[in-house]
Design a protein around this motif. Sequence first.
Motif, PDB file in Angstrom:
ATOM      1  N   HIS A  70       0.854  -1.180   0.000  1.00  0.00           N
ATOM      2  CA  HIS A  70       0.000   0.000   0.000  1.00  0.00           C
ATOM      3  C   HIS A  70       0.888   1.228   0.000  1.00  0.00           C
ATOM      4  CE1 HIS A  70      -3.281  -2.729   0.933  1.00  0.00           C
ATOM      5  NE2 HIS A  70      -2.470  -3.288   1.810  1.00  0.00           N
ATOM      6  N   VAL A  72       1.921   5.023   0.291  1.00  0.00           N
ATOM      7  CA  VAL A  72       1.493   6.231   0.998  1.00  0.00           C
ATOM      8  C   VAL A  72       1.935   7.490   0.254  1.00  0.00           C
ATOM      9  CG1 VAL A  72       1.271   7.194   3.313  1.00  0.00           C
ATOM     10  CG2 VAL A  72       2.317   4.950   3.019  1.00  0.00           C
ATOM     11  N   PHE A  84       7.018   9.317   7.943  1.00  0.00           N
ATOM     12  CA  PHE A  84       6.930  10.515   8.766  1.00  0.00           C
ATOM     13  C   PHE A  84       6.574  10.205  10.215  1.00  0.00           C
ATOM     14  CE2 PHE A  84       5.464  14.836   9.841  1.00  0.00           C
ATOM     15  CZ  PHE A  84       6.605  15.502   9.441  1.00  0.00           C
ATOM     16  N   TYR A  85       5.756   9.201  10.415  1.00  0.00           N
ATOM     17  CA  TYR A  85       5.379   8.830  11.774  1.00  0.00           C
ATOM     18  C   TYR A  85       6.616   8.374  12.544  1.00  0.00           C
ATOM     19  CZ  TYR A  85       2.470   7.059  15.561  1.00  0.00           C
ATOM     20  OH  TYR A  85       1.886   6.860  16.783  1.00  0.00           O
ATOM     21  N   TYR A  95       7.223   1.423   7.266  1.00  0.00           N
ATOM     22  CA  TYR A  95       7.135   1.509   5.817  1.00  0.00           C
ATOM     23  C   TYR A  95       8.486   1.283   5.155  1.00  0.00           C
ATOM     24  CZ  TYR A  95       2.976   4.263   7.100  1.00  0.00           C
ATOM     25  OH  TYR A  95       1.804   4.713   7.640  1.00  0.00           O
ATOM     26  N   SER A 138      -3.049  16.276   2.787  1.00  0.00           N
ATOM     27  CA  SER A 138      -3.383  14.955   3.312  1.00  0.00           C
ATOM     28  C   SER A 138      -4.862  14.867   3.687  1.00  0.00           C
ATOM     29  CB  SER A 138      -2.493  14.654   4.518  1.00  0.00           C
ATOM     30  OG  SER A 138      -2.631  13.316   4.921  1.00  0.00           O
ATOM     31  N   ASN A 145     -10.374   9.476  -0.409  1.00  0.00           N
ATOM     32  CA  ASN A 145     -10.381   8.042  -0.125  1.00  0.00           C
ATOM     33  C   ASN A 145     -11.695   7.547   0.439  1.00  0.00           C
ATOM     34  OD1 ASN A 145      -7.808   7.271  -0.981  1.00  0.00           O
ATOM     35  ND2 ASN A 145      -6.860   7.845   0.961  1.00  0.00           N
ATOM     36  N   GLY A 178      -5.472   2.776  -3.637  1.00  0.00           N
ATOM     37  CA  GLY A 178      -6.261   1.779  -2.928  1.00  0.00           C
ATOM     38  C   GLY A 178      -7.114   0.956  -3.874  1.00  0.00           C
TER      39      GLY A 178
ATOM     40  N   ALA B 136       1.795  13.094  10.741  1.00  0.00           N
ATOM     41  CA  ALA B 136       2.178  11.696  10.964  1.00  0.00           C
ATOM     42  C   ALA B 136       0.921  10.848  11.171  1.00  0.00           C
ATOM     43  CB  ALA B 136       3.100  11.577  12.168  1.00  0.00           C
ATOM     44  N   SER B 138      -2.106  11.585  10.189  1.00  0.00           N
ATOM     45  CA  SER B 138      -2.887  11.573   8.956  1.00  0.00           C
ATOM     46  C   SER B 138      -2.378  10.514   7.979  1.00  0.00           C
ATOM     47  CB  SER B 138      -2.852  12.963   8.328  1.00  0.00           C
ATOM     48  OG  SER B 138      -3.761  13.052   7.255  1.00  0.00           O
ATOM     49  N   HIS B 139      -1.066  10.346   7.928  1.00  0.00           N
ATOM     50  CA  HIS B 139      -0.496   9.295   7.076  1.00  0.00           C
ATOM     51  C   HIS B 139      -0.973   7.914   7.516  1.00  0.00           C
ATOM     52  CE1 HIS B 139       3.233  11.466   5.194  1.00  0.00           C
ATOM     53  NE2 HIS B 139       2.092  11.935   4.771  1.00  0.00           N
ATOM     54  N   ARG B 140      -1.016   7.705   8.812  1.00  0.00           N
ATOM     55  CA  ARG B 140      -1.484   6.415   9.318  1.00  0.00           C
ATOM     56  C   ARG B 140      -2.944   6.182   8.939  1.00  0.00           C
ATOM     57  NH1 ARG B 140       2.439   3.525  12.655  1.00  0.00           N
ATOM     58  NH2 ARG B 140       4.232   4.375  11.562  1.00  0.00           N
ATOM     59  N   ARG B 141      -3.708   7.245   9.017  1.00  0.00           N
ATOM     60  CA  ARG B 141      -5.120   7.106   8.672  1.00  0.00           C
ATOM     61  C   ARG B 141      -5.263   6.769   7.184  1.00  0.00           C
ATOM     62  NH1 ARG B 141      -9.895  11.653   9.044  1.00  0.00           N
ATOM     63  NH2 ARG B 141     -11.596  10.282   8.396  1.00  0.00           N
ATOM     64  N   THR B 142      -4.440   7.382   6.365  1.00  0.00           N
ATOM     65  CA  THR B 142      -4.482   7.100   4.933  1.00  0.00           C
ATOM     66  C   THR B 142      -4.227   5.616   4.664  1.00  0.00           C
ATOM     67  OG1 THR B 142      -3.759   9.330   4.330  1.00  0.00           O
ATOM     68  CG2 THR B 142      -3.381   7.584   2.710  1.00  0.00           C
ATOM     69  N   ILE B 143      -3.194   5.077   5.289  1.00  0.00           N
ATOM     70  CA  ILE B 143      -2.899   3.660   5.136  1.00  0.00           C
ATOM     71  C   ILE B 143      -4.095   2.820   5.550  1.00  0.00           C
ATOM     72  CG2 ILE B 143      -1.698   1.773   6.361  1.00  0.00           C
ATOM     73  CD1 ILE B 143      -0.110   2.715   4.167  1.00  0.00           C
ATOM     74  N   ASN B 145      -7.192   3.630   5.618  1.00  0.00           N
ATOM     75  CA  ASN B 145      -8.282   3.774   4.646  1.00  0.00           C
ATOM     76  C   ASN B 145      -8.068   2.945   3.391  1.00  0.00           C
ATOM     77  OD1 ASN B 145     -10.046   5.491   6.014  1.00  0.00           O
ATOM     78  ND2 ASN B 145      -8.963   7.321   5.341  1.00  0.00           N
ATOM     79  N   ILE B 146      -6.833   2.911   2.902  1.00  0.00           N
ATOM     80  CA  ILE B 146      -6.643   2.206   1.639  1.00  0.00           C
ATOM     81  C   ILE B 146      -6.350   0.724   1.823  1.00  0.00           C
ATOM     82  CG2 ILE B 146      -5.880   4.267   0.368  1.00  0.00           C
ATOM     83  CD1 ILE B 146      -3.060   3.361   0.497  1.00  0.00           C
ATOM     84  N   SER B 147      -6.053   0.296   3.054  1.00  0.00           N
ATOM     85  CA  SER B 147      -5.626  -1.105   3.172  1.00  0.00           C
ATOM     86  C   SER B 147      -6.501  -1.966   4.066  1.00  0.00           C
ATOM     87  CB  SER B 147      -4.181  -1.162   3.685  1.00  0.00           C
ATOM     88  OG  SER B 147      -4.119  -0.821   5.049  1.00  0.00           O
TER      89      SER B 147
END
Lengths: 191, 191
Positions: A70, A72, A84-85, A95, A138, A145, A178, B136, B138-143, B145-147
Amino acid sequence: MSKYKGILDNIAKYVKLSDDEIKQFISILKTTRVKKRQFIVQPGFVSEYQNYIVEGAVRVFYLDDFGKEHTVIIGIEDWFFSDFYSYVHRTPAEYFAEALEDSLILQMKYEDVEELCNRIHPICQYFRLLTEKALAYSHRRTISNISKTSEERYKEYVNKYPQIANRVPQYVLASYLGISPESLSRIRSRS
Amino acid sequence: MSKYKGILDNIAKYVKLSDDEIKQFISILKTTRVKKRQFIVQPGFVSEYQNYIVEGAVRVFYLDDFGKEHTVIIGIEDWFFSDFYSYVHRTPAEYFAEALEDSLILQMKYEDVEELCNRIHPICQYFRLLTEKALAYSHRRTISNISKTSEERYKEYVNKYPQIANRVPQYVLASYLGISPESLSRIRSRS
DNA sequence: TTTTTTTCTTGATATAGGTCAGGTTTTTTT
DNA sequence: AAAAAAACCTGACCTATATCAAGAAAAAAA
Protein backbone atom coordinates in the motif's frame (compact mmCIF):
# COMPACT_ATOMS: atom_id res chain seq x y z
CA MET A 1 23.52 23.68 -11.83
CA SER A 2 24.03 23.00 -8.11
CA LYS A 3 22.20 20.08 -6.57
CA TYR A 4 21.08 22.49 -3.86
CA LYS A 5 19.23 24.84 -6.20
CA GLY A 6 15.92 23.01 -5.95
CA ILE A 7 15.68 22.90 -2.20
CA LEU A 8 16.94 26.47 -1.79
CA ASP A 9 14.35 27.71 -4.26
CA ASN A 10 11.76 25.77 -2.34
CA ILE A 11 12.79 27.44 0.90
CA ALA A 12 12.82 30.86 -0.76
CA LYS A 13 9.15 30.43 -1.66
CA TYR A 14 8.35 30.55 2.05
CA VAL A 15 11.09 32.44 3.90
CA LYS A 16 14.14 34.60 3.35
CA LEU A 17 17.39 33.15 4.70
CA SER A 18 20.67 35.03 5.10
CA ASP A 19 23.75 33.70 3.33
CA ASP A 20 25.04 32.39 6.61
CA GLU A 21 21.79 30.61 7.38
CA ILE A 22 21.84 29.05 3.92
CA LYS A 23 25.37 27.85 4.58
CA GLN A 24 24.32 26.30 7.86
CA PHE A 25 21.35 24.64 6.26
CA ILE A 26 23.44 23.17 3.48
CA SER A 27 25.91 21.87 6.02
CA ILE A 28 23.37 19.39 7.41
CA LEU A 29 22.52 17.98 3.97
CA LYS A 30 23.89 14.61 3.07
CA THR A 31 23.86 13.64 -0.59
CA THR A 32 22.85 10.10 -1.44
CA ARG A 33 22.53 8.34 -4.75
CA VAL A 34 20.24 5.36 -4.98
CA LYS A 35 19.66 2.86 -7.75
CA LYS A 36 16.23 1.86 -8.97
CA ARG A 37 14.59 -0.64 -6.60
CA GLN A 38 16.96 0.25 -3.78
CA PHE A 39 15.46 0.80 -0.32
CA ILE A 40 16.10 4.06 1.52
CA VAL A 41 13.98 3.27 4.57
CA GLN A 42 13.17 -0.17 5.89
CA PRO A 43 10.78 -1.35 8.60
CA GLY A 44 12.35 -1.98 11.97
CA PHE A 45 14.73 0.93 11.90
CA VAL A 46 13.91 4.47 12.93
CA SER A 47 13.55 6.72 9.87
CA GLU A 48 16.50 8.95 10.77
CA TYR A 49 16.22 11.30 7.84
CA GLN A 50 13.87 13.67 6.18
CA ASN A 51 14.60 13.15 2.50
CA TYR A 52 14.38 15.57 -0.42
CA ILE A 53 14.36 14.37 -4.02
CA VAL A 54 16.71 16.32 -6.29
CA GLU A 55 16.25 13.98 -9.19
CA GLY A 56 14.39 10.74 -9.66
CA ALA A 57 11.29 9.16 -8.17
CA VAL A 58 10.59 7.41 -4.88
CA ARG A 59 7.66 5.76 -3.22
CA VAL A 60 6.90 5.01 0.42
CA PHE A 61 4.82 1.92 0.98
CA TYR A 62 3.50 -0.41 3.62
CA LEU A 63 3.56 -4.20 3.32
CA ASP A 64 0.56 -5.70 5.07
CA ASP A 65 0.21 -9.11 6.74
CA PHE A 66 -1.05 -10.64 3.51
CA GLY A 67 1.95 -9.48 1.53
CA LYS A 68 0.05 -6.69 -0.20
CA GLU A 69 1.66 -3.33 -0.79
CA HIS A 70 0.00 0.00 0.00
CA THR A 71 1.69 3.14 -1.23
CA VAL A 72 1.49 6.23 1.00
CA ILE A 73 3.69 8.60 -0.97
CA ILE A 74 4.75 8.82 -4.60
CA GLY A 75 7.38 11.52 -4.93
CA ILE A 76 9.37 13.02 -7.78
CA GLU A 77 11.68 16.02 -8.03
CA ASP A 78 11.22 18.66 -5.31
CA TRP A 79 9.28 16.37 -2.94
CA PHE A 80 10.07 15.37 0.62
CA PHE A 81 9.53 11.85 1.90
CA SER A 82 10.11 9.65 4.92
CA ASP A 83 8.12 7.35 7.15
CA PHE A 84 6.93 10.51 8.77
CA TYR A 85 5.38 8.83 11.77
CA SER A 86 8.64 7.06 12.53
CA TYR A 87 10.67 10.19 11.87
CA VAL A 88 8.56 12.35 14.17
CA HIS A 89 7.97 9.85 16.96
CA ARG A 90 11.39 8.19 16.87
CA THR A 91 9.83 4.76 16.63
CA PRO A 92 10.84 1.95 14.26
CA ALA A 93 9.58 2.52 10.74
CA GLU A 94 6.70 0.45 9.41
CA TYR A 95 7.14 1.51 5.82
CA PHE A 96 9.59 0.94 3.04
CA ALA A 97 10.91 3.81 0.96
CA GLU A 98 12.01 2.53 -2.43
CA ALA A 99 13.57 4.26 -5.40
CA LEU A 100 11.39 3.92 -8.49
CA GLU A 101 14.24 5.28 -10.65
CA ASP A 102 17.91 5.96 -10.10
CA SER A 103 17.66 8.98 -7.85
CA LEU A 104 19.63 11.73 -6.21
CA ILE A 105 18.37 12.66 -2.76
CA LEU A 106 19.36 15.03 0.00
CA GLN A 107 19.04 13.70 3.51
CA MET A 108 18.80 15.68 6.71
CA LYS A 109 19.06 13.99 10.08
CA TYR A 110 16.27 14.45 12.60
CA GLU A 111 18.63 15.82 15.29
CA ASP A 112 20.19 18.29 12.86
CA VAL A 113 16.82 19.57 11.68
CA GLU A 114 15.62 19.97 15.25
CA GLU A 115 18.80 21.75 16.21
CA LEU A 116 18.52 24.15 13.28
CA CYS A 117 14.84 24.76 13.94
CA ASN A 118 15.66 25.55 17.55
CA ARG A 119 18.42 27.91 16.65
CA ILE A 120 17.25 29.57 13.45
CA HIS A 121 13.78 31.01 13.48
CA PRO A 122 13.21 31.28 9.69
CA ILE A 123 14.16 27.64 9.23
CA CYS A 124 11.60 26.69 11.84
CA GLN A 125 9.11 28.80 9.91
CA TYR A 126 9.98 27.02 6.70
CA PHE A 127 9.36 23.57 8.11
CA ARG A 128 6.19 24.71 9.80
CA LEU A 129 4.73 26.10 6.58
CA LEU A 130 5.90 23.10 4.58
CA THR A 131 4.26 20.71 7.01
CA GLU A 132 1.06 22.71 7.07
CA LYS A 133 0.69 22.43 3.32
CA ALA A 134 1.38 18.73 3.48
CA LEU A 135 -1.27 18.30 6.15
CA ALA A 136 -3.83 20.32 4.20
CA TYR A 137 -3.17 18.10 1.21
CA SER A 138 -3.38 14.96 3.31
CA HIS A 139 -6.84 15.97 4.53
CA ARG A 140 -8.00 16.30 0.94
CA ARG A 141 -6.67 12.88 0.16
CA THR A 142 -8.52 11.43 3.13
CA ILE A 143 -11.80 12.86 1.87
CA SER A 144 -11.08 11.48 -1.56
CA ASN A 145 -10.38 8.04 -0.12
CA ILE A 146 -13.53 7.82 1.94
CA SER A 147 -15.91 9.45 -0.48
CA LYS A 148 -14.96 8.69 -4.06
CA THR A 149 -15.10 5.65 -6.27
CA SER A 150 -11.97 4.02 -7.63
CA GLU A 151 -12.55 5.55 -11.03
CA GLU A 152 -13.02 9.02 -9.60
CA ARG A 153 -9.86 8.76 -7.53
CA TYR A 154 -7.91 7.63 -10.57
CA LYS A 155 -9.18 10.43 -12.76
CA GLU A 156 -8.57 12.98 -10.03
CA TYR A 157 -4.98 11.80 -9.73
CA VAL A 158 -4.28 11.78 -13.45
CA ASN A 159 -5.77 15.22 -13.66
CA LYS A 160 -3.65 16.55 -10.83
CA TYR A 161 -0.40 14.76 -11.61
CA PRO A 162 -0.42 13.79 -15.30
CA GLN A 163 3.39 13.59 -15.43
CA ILE A 164 3.61 11.25 -12.45
CA ALA A 165 0.81 9.00 -13.66
CA ASN A 166 2.79 8.33 -16.81
CA ARG A 167 6.09 7.96 -15.05
CA VAL A 168 5.49 5.32 -12.40
CA PRO A 169 4.40 1.70 -12.85
CA GLN A 170 0.67 1.23 -12.90
CA TYR A 171 0.63 -1.17 -9.97
CA VAL A 172 2.31 1.51 -7.84
CA LEU A 173 -0.37 4.01 -8.75
CA ALA A 174 -3.03 1.37 -8.05
CA SER A 175 -1.64 0.73 -4.58
CA TYR A 176 -1.51 4.47 -3.95
CA LEU A 177 -5.17 4.85 -4.86
CA GLY A 178 -6.26 1.78 -2.93
CA ILE A 179 -7.26 -0.15 -6.04
CA SER A 180 -6.15 -3.59 -7.20
CA PRO A 181 -3.87 -3.57 -10.25
CA GLU A 182 -6.44 -5.56 -12.20
CA SER A 183 -9.21 -3.11 -11.45
CA LEU A 184 -7.08 -0.13 -12.38
CA SER A 185 -6.29 -1.79 -15.67
CA ARG A 186 -10.01 -2.17 -16.33
CA ILE A 187 -10.75 1.40 -15.32
CA ARG A 188 -8.17 2.61 -17.79
CA SER A 189 -9.42 0.44 -20.62
CA ARG A 190 -13.00 1.67 -20.28
CA SER A 191 -12.23 5.37 -20.68
CA MET B 1 -9.97 26.27 36.45
CA SER B 2 -9.06 28.73 33.69
CA LYS B 3 -10.33 28.00 30.23
CA TYR B 4 -6.74 28.51 29.04
CA LYS B 5 -5.24 25.74 31.14
CA GLY B 6 -5.75 23.04 28.53
CA ILE B 7 -4.10 24.84 25.64
CA LEU B 8 -1.26 26.15 27.81
CA ASP B 9 -0.56 22.64 29.10
CA ASN B 10 -0.62 21.45 25.53
CA ILE B 11 1.96 24.07 24.55
CA ALA B 12 4.09 23.23 27.59
CA LYS B 13 4.40 19.65 26.36
CA TYR B 14 6.37 20.95 23.37
CA VAL B 15 8.03 24.26 24.28
CA LYS B 16 8.74 26.55 27.20
CA LEU B 17 7.19 30.02 26.91
CA SER B 18 8.00 33.04 29.08
CA ASP B 19 5.20 34.70 31.03
CA ASP B 20 5.17 37.50 28.55
CA GLU B 21 4.94 35.14 25.59
CA ILE B 22 2.08 33.35 27.27
CA LYS B 23 0.33 36.65 27.74
CA GLN B 24 0.78 37.51 24.08
CA PHE B 25 -0.49 34.13 23.01
CA ILE B 26 -3.58 34.41 25.18
CA SER B 27 -4.26 37.85 23.75
CA ILE B 28 -5.00 36.41 20.32
CA LEU B 29 -7.50 33.87 21.65
CA LYS B 30 -11.15 34.53 21.13
CA THR B 31 -13.59 32.54 23.22
CA THR B 32 -16.68 31.22 21.51
CA ARG B 33 -19.55 29.16 22.83
CA VAL B 34 -21.53 27.10 20.37
CA LYS B 35 -24.71 25.12 20.79
CA LYS B 36 -25.13 21.57 19.61
CA ARG B 37 -25.72 21.40 15.83
CA GLN B 38 -24.40 24.93 15.33
CA PHE B 39 -21.94 25.48 12.47
CA ILE B 40 -18.54 27.03 13.15
CA VAL B 41 -17.24 26.84 9.60
CA GLN B 42 -19.33 26.83 6.44
CA PRO B 43 -18.45 26.25 2.79
CA GLY B 44 -17.90 29.35 0.73
CA PHE B 45 -16.16 31.37 3.40
CA VAL B 46 -12.45 31.22 4.17
CA SER B 47 -11.81 29.33 7.40
CA GLU B 48 -10.39 32.32 9.28
CA TYR B 49 -9.62 30.54 12.49
CA GLN B 50 -7.67 27.69 13.91
CA ASN B 51 -9.98 26.34 16.62
CA TYR B 52 -9.15 24.63 19.90
CA ILE B 53 -11.79 22.69 21.84
CA VAL B 54 -11.81 23.49 25.56
CA GLU B 55 -14.96 21.55 26.19
CA GLY B 56 -17.39 19.71 23.99
CA ALA B 57 -17.17 17.86 20.70
CA VAL B 58 -17.00 18.97 17.09
CA ARG B 59 -16.81 17.37 13.70
CA VAL B 60 -15.62 18.64 10.34
CA PHE B 61 -17.37 17.16 7.36
CA TYR B 62 -17.80 17.40 3.64
CA LEU B 63 -21.12 17.27 1.86
CA ASP B 64 -20.77 15.63 -1.53
CA ASP B 65 -22.77 16.20 -4.71
CA PHE B 66 -25.16 13.41 -3.76
CA GLY B 67 -25.92 14.91 -0.37
CA LYS B 68 -23.80 12.41 1.52
CA GLU B 69 -21.69 13.51 4.46
CA HIS B 70 -18.05 12.54 4.91
CA THR B 71 -16.42 13.35 8.21
CA VAL B 72 -12.76 14.39 8.18
CA ILE B 73 -12.24 15.22 11.83
CA ILE B 74 -13.99 14.21 15.02
CA GLY B 75 -12.60 16.29 17.87
CA ILE B 76 -13.17 16.45 21.60
CA GLU B 77 -11.41 18.32 24.41
CA ASP B 78 -7.81 19.36 23.65
CA TRP B 79 -8.14 18.98 19.85
CA PHE B 80 -7.64 21.51 17.12
CA PHE B 81 -9.88 21.71 14.10
CA SER B 82 -10.55 23.79 11.00
CA ASP B 83 -10.93 23.29 7.30
CA PHE B 84 -7.18 23.14 7.28
CA TYR B 85 -6.84 23.42 3.52
CA SER B 86 -8.93 26.57 3.49
CA TYR B 87 -7.15 27.96 6.55
CA VAL B 88 -3.69 27.42 5.08
CA HIS B 89 -4.41 28.37 1.48
CA ARG B 90 -6.82 31.21 2.21
CA THR B 91 -9.38 29.74 -0.15
CA PRO B 92 -13.10 29.30 0.51
CA ALA B 93 -13.84 26.39 2.80
CA GLU B 94 -15.37 23.22 1.37
CA TYR B 95 -16.23 21.70 4.70
CA PHE B 96 -18.65 22.30 7.50
CA ALA B 97 -17.53 22.33 11.11
CA GLU B 98 -20.44 21.46 13.36
CA ALA B 99 -20.74 21.22 17.13
CA LEU B 100 -21.79 17.73 18.21
CA GLU B 101 -22.40 19.00 21.72
CA ASP B 102 -22.65 22.43 23.34
CA SER B 103 -19.00 23.43 23.21
CA LEU B 104 -16.50 25.99 24.37
CA ILE B 105 -13.81 26.74 21.83
CA LEU B 106 -10.85 29.06 21.53
CA GLN B 107 -10.33 30.64 18.15
CA MET B 108 -7.15 32.15 16.80
CA LYS B 109 -7.14 34.14 13.58
CA TYR B 110 -4.82 33.13 10.77
CA GLU B 111 -3.15 36.57 10.63
CA ASP B 112 -2.58 36.62 14.38
CA VAL B 113 -1.06 33.13 14.40
CA GLU B 114 1.22 34.04 11.50
CA GLU B 115 2.23 37.25 13.18
CA LEU B 116 3.05 35.47 16.45
CA CYS B 117 4.92 32.71 14.63
CA ASN B 118 6.96 35.32 12.83
CA ARG B 119 7.76 37.20 15.98
CA ILE B 120 8.07 34.52 18.65
CA HIS B 121 10.31 31.60 17.83
CA PRO B 122 9.00 29.13 20.46
CA ILE B 123 5.46 29.65 19.28
CA CYS B 124 6.56 28.87 15.75
CA GLN B 125 8.20 25.74 17.14
CA TYR B 126 5.01 24.77 18.89
CA PHE B 127 2.89 24.98 15.76
CA ARG B 128 5.54 23.20 13.75
CA LEU B 129 5.68 20.26 16.14
CA LEU B 130 1.91 20.15 16.50
CA THR B 131 1.44 20.05 12.75
CA GLU B 132 4.10 17.38 12.34
CA LYS B 133 2.29 15.08 14.75
CA ALA B 134 -0.98 15.73 12.97
CA LEU B 135 0.61 14.89 9.62
CA ALA B 136 2.18 11.70 10.96
CA TYR B 137 -1.24 10.67 12.24
CA SER B 138 -2.89 11.57 8.96
CA HIS B 139 -0.50 9.30 7.08
CA ARG B 140 -1.48 6.42 9.32
CA ARG B 141 -5.12 7.11 8.67
CA THR B 142 -4.48 7.10 4.93
CA ILE B 143 -2.90 3.66 5.14
CA SER B 144 -5.80 2.44 7.19
CA ASN B 145 -8.28 3.77 4.65
CA ILE B 146 -6.64 2.21 1.64
CA SER B 147 -5.63 -1.10 3.17
CA LYS B 148 -8.15 -2.19 5.78
CA THR B 149 -11.68 -3.55 5.68
CA SER B 150 -14.57 -1.62 7.20
CA GLU B 151 -14.62 -3.92 10.20
CA GLU B 152 -10.90 -3.50 10.80
CA ARG B 153 -11.13 0.26 10.59
CA TYR B 154 -14.00 0.30 13.05
CA LYS B 155 -12.21 -1.92 15.56
CA GLU B 156 -9.04 0.07 15.21
CA TYR B 157 -10.93 3.26 15.97
CA VAL B 158 -12.80 1.88 18.96
CA ASN B 159 -9.55 0.54 20.28
CA LYS B 160 -7.79 3.86 19.87
CA TYR B 161 -10.60 6.17 20.94
CA PRO B 162 -13.06 4.19 23.07
CA GLN B 163 -14.38 7.35 24.75
CA ILE B 164 -15.11 9.08 21.47
CA ALA B 165 -16.75 6.05 19.90
CA ASN B 166 -19.30 6.07 22.70
CA ARG B 167 -19.78 9.78 22.70
CA VAL B 168 -20.65 10.64 19.11
CA PRO B 169 -23.60 9.43 17.01
CA GLN B 170 -22.94 6.25 15.14
CA TYR B 171 -23.64 7.76 11.74
CA VAL B 172 -20.93 10.33 12.40
CA LEU B 173 -18.44 7.61 13.18
CA ALA B 174 -19.58 5.71 10.08
CA SER B 175 -18.99 8.73 7.87
CA TYR B 176 -15.56 9.21 9.45
CA LEU B 177 -14.61 5.62 8.69
CA GLY B 178 -16.02 5.69 5.17
CA ILE B 179 -18.75 3.16 5.94
CA SER B 180 -22.50 3.44 5.43
CA PRO B 181 -24.51 3.74 8.68
CA GLU B 182 -26.30 0.51 7.88
CA SER B 183 -23.07 -1.40 7.40
CA LEU B 184 -21.60 -0.06 10.61
CA SER B 185 -24.70 -1.14 12.45
CA ARG B 186 -24.24 -4.66 11.07
CA ILE B 187 -20.55 -4.72 11.89
CA ARG B 188 -21.36 -3.83 15.48
CA SER B 189 -24.12 -6.41 15.80
CA ARG B 190 -21.89 -9.24 14.62
CA SER B 191 -19.16 -8.77 17.23
C1' DT C 1 -45.85 12.70 29.81
C1' DT C 2 -46.83 12.95 25.12
C1' DT C 3 -45.27 14.18 20.74
C1' DT C 4 -41.84 14.87 17.50
C1' DT C 5 -37.42 14.28 15.78
C1' DT C 6 -33.32 11.87 15.44
C1' DT C 7 -30.78 7.76 15.42
C1' DC C 8 -30.32 2.91 14.93
C1' DT C 9 -31.60 -1.68 13.21
C1' DT C 10 -32.89 -5.31 10.04
C1' DG C 11 -34.24 -7.46 5.63
C1' DA C 12 -33.91 -7.83 0.61
C1' DT C 13 -31.32 -6.81 -3.29
C1' DA C 14 -27.68 -4.81 -6.23
C1' DT C 15 -22.94 -3.83 -7.57
C1' DA C 16 -18.20 -2.14 -7.39
C1' DG C 17 -14.27 -3.94 -6.97
C1' DG C 18 -11.50 -7.96 -5.30
C1' DT C 19 -9.42 -12.49 -6.26
C1' DC C 20 -7.67 -16.24 -8.98
C1' DA C 21 -5.71 -17.80 -13.15
C1' DG C 22 -3.72 -17.50 -17.57
C1' DG C 23 -1.62 -15.27 -21.25
C1' DT C 24 0.67 -11.11 -23.59
C1' DT C 25 3.52 -7.29 -23.77
C1' DT C 26 7.25 -4.54 -22.23
C1' DT C 27 11.48 -3.81 -19.93
C1' DT C 28 15.74 -5.29 -18.11
C1' DT C 29 19.60 -8.18 -17.90
C1' DT C 30 23.00 -11.21 -19.75
C1' DA D 1 19.88 -10.70 -29.72
C1' DA D 2 18.11 -14.07 -26.40
C1' DA D 3 16.60 -14.95 -22.05
C1' DA D 4 14.62 -13.57 -17.89
C1' DA D 5 12.00 -10.67 -15.20
C1' DA D 6 8.66 -7.28 -14.53
C1' DA D 7 4.47 -5.20 -15.71
C1' DC D 8 0.08 -5.33 -17.79
C1' DC D 9 -4.29 -7.23 -19.54
C1' DT D 10 -8.56 -10.08 -19.73
C1' DG D 11 -12.02 -13.47 -18.40
C1' DA D 12 -14.72 -15.91 -14.83
C1' DC D 13 -16.26 -15.74 -10.50
C1' DC D 14 -17.05 -14.08 -5.75
C1' DT D 15 -17.73 -11.22 -1.67
C1' DA D 16 -17.85 -7.08 1.08
C1' DT D 17 -20.32 -3.31 1.33
C1' DA D 18 -23.77 -0.07 -0.64
C1' DT D 19 -28.50 0.99 -1.45
C1' DC D 20 -33.43 0.99 -0.76
C1' DA D 21 -37.16 0.50 2.33
C1' DA D 22 -39.55 0.23 6.53
C1' DG D 23 -39.97 -0.10 11.25
C1' DA D 24 -38.05 0.21 16.23
C1' DA D 25 -35.75 2.58 19.69
C1' DA D 26 -33.85 6.46 21.79
C1' DA D 27 -33.38 11.31 22.55
C1' DA D 28 -35.09 15.92 22.44
C1' DA D 29 -38.79 19.09 22.51
C1' DA D 30 -43.24 20.52 23.81
